[in-house]
Every structure is written in C-alpha cells, then in structure tokens.
Design a protein around this motif. Structure first.
Motif, short mmCIF file in Angstrom:
data_model
loop_
_atom_site.label_atom_id
_atom_site.label_comp_id
_atom_site.label_asym_id
_atom_site.label_seq_id
_atom_site.Cartn_x
_atom_site.Cartn_y
_atom_site.Cartn_z
N GLN A 354 -11.87 12.33 3.16
CA GLN A 354 -10.44 12.48 3.44
C GLN A 354 -10.20 12.85 4.90
O GLN A 354 -9.18 12.46 5.47
CB GLN A 354 -9.85 13.54 2.52
N LYS A 355 -11.11 13.59 5.51
CA LYS A 355 -10.94 13.96 6.92
C LYS A 355 -10.85 12.73 7.81
O LYS A 355 -10.19 12.75 8.86
CB LYS A 355 -12.13 14.83 7.38
N PHE A 356 -11.53 11.66 7.42
CA PHE A 356 -11.60 10.48 8.27
C PHE A 356 -10.66 9.36 7.81
O PHE A 356 -10.66 8.28 8.41
CB PHE A 356 -13.05 9.96 8.33
N ASN A 357 -9.89 9.61 6.77
CA ASN A 357 -8.90 8.64 6.31
C ASN A 357 -9.53 7.24 6.19
O ASN A 357 -9.07 6.26 6.79
CB ASN A 357 -7.72 8.60 7.28
N LEU A 358 -10.57 7.16 5.38
CA LEU A 358 -11.32 5.90 5.25
C LEU A 358 -10.51 4.82 4.55
O LEU A 358 -9.79 5.09 3.58
CB LEU A 358 -12.60 6.14 4.46
N MET A 378 -10.43 -5.08 10.93
CA MET A 378 -10.92 -4.14 9.93
C MET A 378 -12.40 -3.83 10.14
O MET A 378 -12.84 -2.68 9.96
CB MET A 378 -10.69 -4.69 8.52
N LYS A 379 -13.17 -4.83 10.52
CA LYS A 379 -14.58 -4.59 10.82
C LYS A 379 -14.71 -3.54 11.91
O LYS A 379 -15.50 -2.59 11.79
CB LYS A 379 -15.26 -5.89 11.26
N GLN A 380 -13.92 -3.66 12.96
CA GLN A 380 -14.00 -2.71 14.06
C GLN A 380 -13.54 -1.33 13.63
O GLN A 380 -14.10 -0.31 14.04
CB GLN A 380 -13.15 -3.20 15.24
N THR A 381 -12.52 -1.28 12.76
CA THR A 381 -12.05 0.01 12.24
C THR A 381 -13.17 0.73 11.48
O THR A 381 -13.38 1.94 11.66
CB THR A 381 -10.84 -0.19 11.30
N LYS A 385 -15.10 4.27 12.44
CA LYS A 385 -15.23 5.41 11.52
C LYS A 385 -16.68 5.88 11.45
O LYS A 385 -16.96 7.08 11.43
CB LYS A 385 -14.74 5.03 10.12
N ALA A 386 -17.60 4.93 11.40
CA ALA A 386 -19.03 5.28 11.35
C ALA A 386 -19.44 6.03 12.62
O ALA A 386 -20.18 7.01 12.56
CB ALA A 386 -19.88 4.02 11.16
N ASN A 387 -18.96 5.56 13.77
CA ASN A 387 -19.30 6.21 15.04
C ASN A 387 -18.68 7.61 15.13
O ASN A 387 -19.31 8.56 15.59
CB ASN A 387 -18.83 5.35 16.21
N GLU A 388 -17.41 7.72 14.68
CA GLU A 388 -16.74 9.03 14.71
C GLU A 388 -17.51 10.03 13.86
O GLU A 388 -17.71 11.19 14.27
CB GLU A 388 -15.31 8.90 14.18
N TYR A 389 -17.94 9.60 12.69
CA TYR A 389 -18.66 10.50 11.81
C TYR A 389 -20.01 10.89 12.40
O TYR A 389 -20.43 12.05 12.31
CB TYR A 389 -18.84 9.87 10.44
N SER A 412 -25.86 10.33 4.38
CA SER A 412 -26.27 9.05 3.79
C SER A 412 -25.12 8.44 2.99
O SER A 412 -24.88 7.22 3.07
CB SER A 412 -27.49 9.25 2.89
N ASP A 413 -24.41 9.25 2.23
CA ASP A 413 -23.34 8.74 1.39
C ASP A 413 -22.20 8.18 2.23
O ASP A 413 -21.68 7.09 1.93
CB ASP A 413 -22.81 9.85 0.48
N PHE A 414 -21.82 8.88 3.28
CA PHE A 414 -20.71 8.42 4.13
C PHE A 414 -21.07 7.09 4.80
O PHE A 414 -20.30 6.13 4.76
CB PHE A 414 -20.40 9.48 5.18
#
Length: 598
Positions: A354-358, A378-381, A385-389, A412-414
C-alpha cells in the motif's frame, strides 16, 4: 382549560414514547451490502436506519418486495417504503462506497428477537442475517488495538477484536467501551481488566493493560541490527523446500452455518513437482477453527471461505481473524497473531504494498486495452516501483522488529509481484494478436488481428534487473506471486516441450524397442534442457533457480509417467538415464535431492 390541554398533550407524548423502542448498532450474524445502524419500533412500523455499501461507483438495488423474516420462524414483515433511497433502481455508490437510507417495514411482533433482511430469490450470502432486536451487551476491540504488544520485561499480549490469543489458546472476552480508547474486559474466569490505547505527541502508540504498559511488537525501537543488513536469500534455499506441519487457528467474524458452508479450503502447490493439495478445515458454528496442515514448504495458501491469501510455513503457528461482513469494506480486516515470522510477513506484506500504490491486475489489463503506448508506459511504471522499493526497502524494514528471514521474504514477495505483473502485461497484450469470433452456427474461431502491433524486441530487457531478487532467488517459490513467473518461463514461446514416446505394448517391450524408446525420450529431455539454456541466453541471464525449477518440474512428470506405464526393466533403464541429468549442474543440489526423494 389551558391546564387541561397541557395535561392531555403530555399524556399523549408519554404514550408515544412508551410505544417506541430504539436499538442502536444491533448485532447481526452476517451482512453483505446492508448494515442496520438503528432500529425504531412503533405500533405502526418498524423503522430501520441502514448503511448501504459497495465498492465505489458500483451499484446496489433494493427490491421493493424485500422483507424482514423471523430468523427462528416463518413470520414475514414487508417493506412498505424507503426514504433517501429509490427502490427498484440501480443506485451507484459514491467514492466513500456508502449511502444512508431509511426503510419502513410492517411492525415486527414483540416475541421476535432476531430477523433476516431478505430480497426475493436472494441467497444467504447476499442477505443480512440474524439482526438482533435486543440491545447488545458486549462490544469488540477496534483494529488499532489488535495485534501483538510487548512489555519492557518481555511479556506478550496478543489481541484480536473478540479477545486474546496467548500461549496458543484462543479466549473470547466480554468487552465494553468505558471511555475514549478505553475498554473494560471480563475474561471467561470472571476476572476483570482494563485496556486503554494511548498516543503521544509524536504519534507513538502504547497500550495499557491494567498496570502494565505494552508497545507494538513489530515496531522497532532500535534498528542498529539492520544497519549492515544485506539481501541474501540464497541462505534459505533449504528452507524454501522444507515440508512440515503448519498450525492454523482462527476466528471468522459474522460467520453463520446458514451461509451454506461449514469448511475452509486451504490450497497448496509444490512448486518443484506441481503436486496440488486442498485441505478442508471444519468451521465451528461460532466461527472458530483449528487444524494442523501438512504442507510442502513455506507458501501463500489461498483460503476459500474467506477468499484471502495466508502465508504459512512448516512448524509455525498462525492465528488469524477475518470478518466476512461487508467484504468490499473489510477486505483488509485480517488480524494475525502467533509465530513472529508468520505474523510479520502476513501483516507487513499488504502494508508495504500500500505504501507504493502498486498497480493491480485490472490496471495492467486496462493498459493493454488502450494500446502499445499505454502498455509501454505501464511497463515503465512497474520498473519504477521496483527501483523505488529497492532504494527504500532497507529504511522501510528498519522500522520493524524482523528476523533476517522475514526481511528476505518480504523483499522477495514485493519484487516477484512486480516481475509477475510485467509478465502478465506482455501476456494480456499478446492476446490481442488474435480476434475471437463466432460464425453463424455458433462456433467460435480465431483469426489474426490485422491491426496488431507486436511488442518491441527489447520489451523483455527487464529480466536481468530481476536476476537476483526473483530469477536466482530460492525464495521466489514461497512468494504470493510465484506461480506466474515459473509458468511463463516453462511454457513460453519457443520453449521445447518433451513428448511422451509410447509403444502399443509397453508392458512387454523387446530389447530393440526398449532402447529405441529410451533413446527418443532421452533426446527429448536433452532438447528441453537445451531450450532452457537458449532462453536464458535470449534474456541475457545465467543459469538460475527459475530454470532449475522448470527442468525439475518437467523431469518429474516425464519420469513418473514412464514409471507408471512401462515394465520394470525399462523403468530401471530410464532411472539410470535420467539420474545424471537430475544430479547435473543444471539442477541445484537442494532441488535435485528433493526430486530424487519424490
């Protein structure tokens, strides 16, 4: 004269008051779209002030032929009219997902103590069942009080809305609100206690239970142990495929046997062998349940009956509370108690997401419907998200008291979720290559879409980005999104699929036919392994756990099929042929040893 009129008016008013009875927030057994907030009884009507709810922008229609029915009998009390809600009309919910309405029914008889709110031809899971016509004497804890709390001397207090879970024992309590964020509690043994939730100016919450102060167990008070922590899931390669028994206990709020089912189904899959297992767990009439579940490995099990995923691991004990009422509102009202790792993973996985509004699955699908530019956006979005995390994961996880395993599992899950959605994005888009049509006889057929624009050749350049976090991560198979990546890897375009070479008389093969079939099968398996290597080259990745799993799964089914059908000599020859492949560098030692045992 004036005094007589005043006396008469007061008598009438007192008579009206005497004829009315009001119940606020009545208890109920189950509710989907309608919650009764207040019920007013008069001589001429039973008036219900209700909250109608659904997902935002979804509609709810109240049938004018609806009625209240005695839960313990056949008496029916018809709906007469409604205020603030048009009957027989699809009324759409605002962004809050709620609308207020007032319903007027025929007077309910005094001897009726519970009623159901029903619509014509409605099934129990669409109704509001067991609405109490008596004022409730007990309440429950709000979600902000629920969870695991720890005192300075290490005592643990585990709370769910109905009571406590301590030392593996579930205890419901009589709960009554006594002030702002304060509750009086009576346990089953008759002892009385007080609980209060406090929050200081910095937003730090503590819980006072009688004379002892507790802090949230998952919240880190000292994150120095996280300073030098690094992501290293390979150390859990053995744990990722360790079978054992998980203990589950729980309580399902607003469950009633009248919903038409009395079991939960826990679904498991062995990601190496593809074996599936559905385990039924009985639900007691009060909504409680308890079971030992033999499972293949740590796994996110989908639980039908509450329609939620639960992380379970061998040798862990998990207690969870779920609320069936108004499911569109209560989708996140799970409370987890029990073993530390299981509680942390179940609790924090949705919190971090939820913090990352996936983007969710519908967001992914809608992007492909809009065309290639929206798909690439969407691919870039997702990659962003992966980079932010990746950049923030250490600081996020440092906020909690977590084991190294829990940290590795959550990361791993994210990342596996992001990888899965990237694969789903390509699958949804590539499905547009063909148009599904129907001829005049009703037969369906497909034809090539002349307007289809293929994905660019570099669309899959994200594979190396996820090499460490997903593809070469032994914990990927224990994540909530594991099945999609391995399925796409195993059955991707141009992936060679071994054939099952048969013989019409396979129980009595000649030596010549036996050698011929064995050689064909061995060549087929070799071609499959080679196609895995080619696929790794195409995606610019090295040998990884993902490819090892794909090989293991295919070998397992191929070998079992042969061992099931052919005679003993051929079976022995097959095993001597395939054991070197199973033990080879293509398949990690943990996976090959597991496969050999199978």
């Amino acid at each position: 004269m004036k005094n007589s009129f005043l006396f008469f008016s007061l008598m009438c008013a007192s008579s009206i008051v005497a004829q009315q009875k009001t119940i606020d927030h009545p208890d109920y057994e189950y509710a989907k779209n309608y919650v009764f907030d207040r019920i007013i009884f008069t001589d001429t009507a039973t008036i219900a002030e209700i909250t109608v709810s659904n997902l935002p922008n979804y509609w709810v229609s109240i049938d004018s032929n609806s009625y209240l029915k005695d839960s313990n009998g056949d008496k029916v009390f018809r709906l007469k009219r409604a205020d603030n809600y048009e009957l027989n009309k699809q009324v759409f919910m605002p962004e809050s997902g709620e609308r207020k309405a007032t319903l007027y029914f025929e007077p309910v008889l005094p001897e009726v103590d519970r009623v159901d709110f029903l619509e014509p031809q409605s099934n129990p899971q669409d109704a509001t069942l067991g609405i109490s016509l008596k004022q409730s004497a007990t309440e429950q804890f709000p979600l902000e009080i629920c969870g695991i709390w720890t005192s300075n001397n290490g005592e643990s207090l585990q709370i769910y809305p109905k009571g406590f879970f301590n030392n593996g024992i579930v205890e419901q309590a009589s709960i009554k609100k006594s002030g702002k964020n304060e509750y009086s509690v009576v346990l089953n043994d008759g002892t009385k206690h007080t609980i209060s939730l406090r929050e200081d100016k910095k937003g730090v919450k503590t819980l006072r239970y009688d004379n002892t102060t507790y802090s949230p167990a998952l919240t880190a008070t000292n994150n120095s142990n996280h300073t030098n922590w690094t992501f290293a899931p390979e150390q859990y390669a053995d744990k990722a495929i360790t079978p054992g028994k998980a203990i589950v206990k729980g309580y399902i709020d607003h469950y009633t046997p009248r919903l038409g089912y009395s079991t939960l189904t826990f679904r498991f899959e062995d990601q190496i062998t593809r074996d599936e297992k559905n385990i039924l767990v009985d639900i007691a009439p009060d909504g409680s349940f308890e079971a030992e579940l033999p499972i293949f490995s740590p796994y996110w099990s989908f639980v039908s009956g509450i329609n939620k995923g639960i992380y379970l691991a061998p040798f862990d004990t998990v207690f969870f509370y779920s609320d069936l009422a108004t499911p569109h509102k209560n989708k996140n009202t799970l409370v987890f108690l029990g073993s530390e790792d299981a509680v942390a993973i179940n609790t924090l996985q949705p919190t971090i997401a939820q913090k990352f509004n996936l983007p969710n699955g519908m967001d992914i699908y809608n992007a492909t419907k809009e065309g290639l530019p929206a798909t690439l956006e969407m691919k870039q979005t997702l990659l962003n998200k992966a980079n932010e995390y990746a950049e923030q994961s250490n600081s996020i996880l440092a906020q909690y008291n977590l084991s190294d395993y829990a940290k590795n599992q959550l990361i791993s899950d994210f990342q596996t979720y992001i990888f899965k959605e990237l694969l789903e994005l390509s699958s949804y888009y590539n499905n547009k290559k063909y148009l599904n049509k129907q001829d005049s006889l009703g037969n369906y057929y497909s034809e090539t879409n002349p307007d289809f624009i293929p994905l660019p050749a570099d669309f899959y350049d994200f594979y190396p980005t996820f090499y460490t976090t997903v593809l070469n991560n032994p914990l990927f198979c224990t994540t909530s999104s594991s099945w999609v990546p391995i399925n796409r890897f195993e059955f991707a375009p141009n992936m060679y699929q071994p054939k099952m070479w048969k013989h019409e008389n396979y129980q009595n093969l000649s030596e010549k036919d036996s050698i011929l079939l064995r050689n064909r099968q061995a060549a087929d398996i070799a071609a499959f392994v080679d196609s895995i290597v080619i696929r790794q080259h195409d995606y610019k990745i090295d040998t990884c756990y993902m490819s090892d799993y794909a090989i293991a799964r295919t070998l397992k089914y191929t070998i079992l099929d042969i061992l099931k059908d052919y005679d003993l000599d051929f079976k022995l020859n097959v095993l001597s042929t395939y054991m070197p492949i199973i033990k080879s560098n293509h398949v990690r030692s943990q996976i090959s040893n597991y496969l050999i045992k199978e």
